[in-house]
Motif scaffolding. Sequence first.
Motif, mmCIF file in Angstrom:
data_model
loop_
_atom_site.group_PDB
_atom_site.id
_atom_site.type_symbol
_atom_site.label_atom_id
_atom_site.label_comp_id
_atom_site.label_asym_id
_atom_site.label_seq_id
_atom_site.Cartn_x
_atom_site.Cartn_y
_atom_site.Cartn_z
ATOM 1 N N ASP A 1 0.859 -1.183 0.000
ATOM 2 C CA ASP A 1 0.000 0.000 0.000
ATOM 3 C C ASP A 1 0.897 1.236 0.000
ATOM 4 N N GLN A 2 0.499 2.236 -0.762
ATOM 5 C CA GLN A 2 1.282 3.476 -0.802
ATOM 6 C C GLN A 2 1.447 4.060 0.601
ATOM 7 N N ALA A 3 0.393 3.970 1.393
ATOM 8 C CA ALA A 3 0.432 4.551 2.740
ATOM 9 C C ALA A 3 1.396 3.810 3.668
ATOM 10 N N LEU A 4 1.722 2.546 3.331
ATOM 11 C CA LEU A 4 2.604 1.754 4.183
ATOM 12 C C LEU A 4 4.037 1.733 3.680
ATOM 13 N N ALA A 5 4.259 2.278 2.494
ATOM 14 C CA ALA A 5 5.597 2.228 1.902
ATOM 15 C C ALA A 5 6.630 2.959 2.752
ATOM 16 N N ASN A 6 6.180 3.919 3.571
ATOM 17 C CA ASN A 6 7.109 4.651 4.441
ATOM 18 C C ASN A 6 7.744 3.767 5.497
ATOM 19 N N ASN A 7 7.149 2.581 5.744
ATOM 20 C CA ASN A 7 7.704 1.651 6.722
ATOM 21 C C ASN A 7 8.804 0.776 6.134
ATOM 22 N N LEU A 8 9.173 1.051 4.883
ATOM 23 C CA LEU A 8 10.187 0.250 4.205
ATOM 24 C C LEU A 8 11.493 1.031 4.097
ATOM 25 N N SER A 9 12.584 0.373 4.419
ATOM 26 C CA SER A 9 13.911 0.977 4.278
ATOM 27 C C SER A 9 14.646 0.226 3.168
ATOM 28 N N LEU A 10 14.587 0.758 1.951
ATOM 29 C CA LEU A 10 15.122 0.047 0.790
ATOM 30 C C LEU A 10 16.294 0.764 0.135
ATOM 31 N N GLU A 11 16.812 1.809 0.795
ATOM 32 C CA GLU A 11 17.848 2.627 0.168
ATOM 33 C C GLU A 11 19.057 1.808 -0.273
ATOM 34 N N ASP A 12 19.480 0.858 0.536
ATOM 35 C CA ASP A 12 20.688 0.080 0.233
ATOM 36 C C ASP A 12 20.359 -1.290 -0.336
ATOM 37 N N ARG A 13 19.123 -1.487 -0.725
ATOM 38 C CA ARG A 13 18.722 -2.793 -1.251
ATOM 39 C C ARG A 13 18.217 -2.654 -2.683
ATOM 40 N N GLU A 14 18.601 -3.580 -3.535
ATOM 41 C CA GLU A 14 18.140 -3.563 -4.926
ATOM 42 C C GLU A 14 16.884 -4.429 -5.040
ATOM 43 N N ILE A 15 15.793 -3.896 -4.499
ATOM 44 C CA ILE A 15 14.513 -4.610 -4.520
ATOM 45 C C ILE A 15 13.489 -3.701 -5.181
ATOM 46 N N ARG A 16 12.780 -4.216 -6.189
ATOM 47 C CA ARG A 16 11.755 -3.402 -6.871
ATOM 48 C C ARG A 16 10.519 -3.299 -5.980
ATOM 49 N N LEU A 17 10.026 -2.080 -5.796
ATOM 50 C CA LEU A 17 8.820 -1.828 -5.000
ATOM 51 C C LEU A 17 7.716 -1.329 -5.913
ATOM 52 N N LEU A 18 6.541 -1.971 -5.820
ATOM 53 C CA LEU A 18 5.356 -1.527 -6.539
ATOM 54 C C LEU A 18 4.263 -1.231 -5.521
ATOM 55 N N THR A 19 3.542 -0.110 -5.722
ATOM 56 C CA THR A 19 2.580 0.323 -4.710
ATOM 57 C C THR A 19 1.151 0.353 -5.232
ATOM 58 N N PHE A 20 0.211 0.073 -4.306
ATOM 59 C CA PHE A 20 -1.223 0.198 -4.569
ATOM 60 C C PHE A 20 -1.683 1.554 -4.006
ATOM 61 N N SER A 21 -2.634 2.164 -4.655
ATOM 62 C CA SER A 21 -3.165 3.429 -4.141
ATOM 63 C C SER A 21 -4.633 3.556 -4.504
ATOM 64 N N ASP A 22 -5.433 4.071 -3.548
ATOM 65 C CA ASP A 22 -6.844 4.330 -3.816
ATOM 66 C C ASP A 22 -7.051 5.717 -4.423
ATOM 67 N N GLU A 23 -6.103 6.603 -4.184
ATOM 68 C CA GLU A 23 -6.275 7.995 -4.584
ATOM 69 C C GLU A 23 -5.911 8.226 -6.042
ATOM 70 N N GLU A 24 -4.922 7.501 -6.536
ATOM 71 C CA GLU A 24 -4.456 7.703 -7.907
ATOM 72 C C GLU A 24 -3.862 6.408 -8.419
ATOM 73 N N GLU A 25 -3.542 6.375 -9.704
ATOM 74 C CA GLU A 25 -2.953 5.172 -10.273
ATOM 75 C C GLU A 25 -1.570 4.959 -9.682
ATOM 76 N N GLY A 26 -1.387 3.806 -9.016
ATOM 77 C CA GLY A 26 -0.104 3.510 -8.408
ATOM 78 C C GLY A 26 0.839 2.842 -9.389
ATOM 79 N N SER A 27 2.081 2.641 -8.968
ATOM 80 C CA SER A 27 3.059 2.002 -9.840
ATOM 81 C C SER A 27 2.654 0.564 -10.167
ATOM 82 N N TYR A 28 1.901 -0.069 -9.284
ATOM 83 C CA TYR A 28 1.411 -1.432 -9.538
ATOM 84 C C TYR A 28 0.498 -1.450 -10.766
ATOM 85 N N ASP A 29 -0.441 -0.503 -10.848
ATOM 86 C CA ASP A 29 -1.363 -0.450 -11.979
ATOM 87 C C ASP A 29 -0.618 -0.205 -13.284
#
Length: 494
Positions: free
Chosen positions: A105-133
Amino acid sequence: MNLVTSILQHAMDDPKRIALTDQQSSLTYSVLVHRIKRIALGLKQQHVHGHDKIVILSANRIEFVEVFLGAVYAGCIPVPLDPKWTKAEVDAVIEQCQPAMIFADQALANNLSLEDREIRLLTFSDEEEGSYDRWLEPLQPEAEMDDTNECLFIGFTSGTTGMPKGYLRSHLSWIKSFEATSEAFRLNPMEHFSAPGPFVHSLSLFALMQSLYFGATFHIIRHFTAGKVLELCKQVPEVILFVVPTMIESMMQEASPGQTRIQALISSGGKWSEASMMRCKEIFGDAKLYEYYGSSEASYISYTDVYADNKPDSVGRPFNGVEVSIRDEHFQEVPSGTIGQLYIRSGMIFSGYDHLPDETASVFRDGWLRLGDYASMDADGFLRLAGRAKNMIISGGLNVFPEEVESVLQRLPEIAEVMVFGVPDVYWGEAVTALVRWNGEKRLSTEEIKQYCRHDLASYKAPKQLITVDHFIYTSSGKIARHAMKESVKRVMI
């Protein structure tokens, strides 16, 4: 054997049947399978391989389900994380499981610390088209199913007394669980399911997958409120609800007799008082009421038909296919009616803890799974829990199980909720103490509580002190958070 196979078959046999609905949008079985295949193709295009882990950090929503199943279809292992975890807990689990991709969820993405990790993140959002869509849109469903992975998903314990532990569940263990519960609960018709708790917990995730396995419609409730569930039950007759007791209590406070036609209330996660069960019958009428005892590691262990079995102090009879053994500290079986450590053996138990071989080995012995519970079995084959080994109080050199004391105190109409634990004491070692949320204005004294307990408990098990609380802290699965409550009371007592 792959759980998704049955969903593919439903899409062929009844493509227009609604698989998932959240009261705002719906997916038919045909569309659900189409999206599952697109997700699987997208994973492969990201060079995600079979057995790679896919983290899902999301509230209850349709995207959670399609990503979970898309990962399974691709031969990957979905890893749902609890949205209520702290940033430190989320980070620790990601470090442990090393996922290939993360969906959040876009709202929960702030709980992720991915700066030093090469992991692709895709987000869901109710407000607008997210990267997942945007990622999903151009994909076409050409991927073939990879059914070589026996692991269905990795779940996590609640982490109320430490960091969460990952447990591995296989496809076969859940398929056997679906069959066992279908036989025991006599659900007919199996057309509408709902489980308003978080999908990250076994109870709701199991209900969701059982619904899809049998070709029913699952009604998603993003966040539990009694009003939302009751409104669903008015609109959809014969719905099957998987709930925890606190949810039913909330529903009973708002419902009136005859308002709903619920087929079955299937409860787990805490023991009910007998008075509450009878009130449930008054309000929900002909609804079947089942309680079951199980765990994330063991799946289903035993169950009781609340209105038919008339064994209010038990956790019921073992499900078909579950072997039960009560043993002493020397691993010897004890006589009927004697309390001992509970072991089980079945095709529904978990495969082990993720990256924790020593902890896995410690809970298995000669093919038996040790639950960490003390229990007895009566002559009729009904299990009675004495309590959790980790909760046991040693008072005056004698063992006291808090759950046994709680089950007696919960019969008192003056008590709404209670938790029993041990407080360090110079004389007793630990003094049996009860935290009580009272039901109304009337309060009972410690002496009155002791007098009441004498009918069912040895005198040393009765609470030596009472502490009144206005509310309890709960885990996200609806259970009293014992560790958190102990810590909060300690701060007050110091």
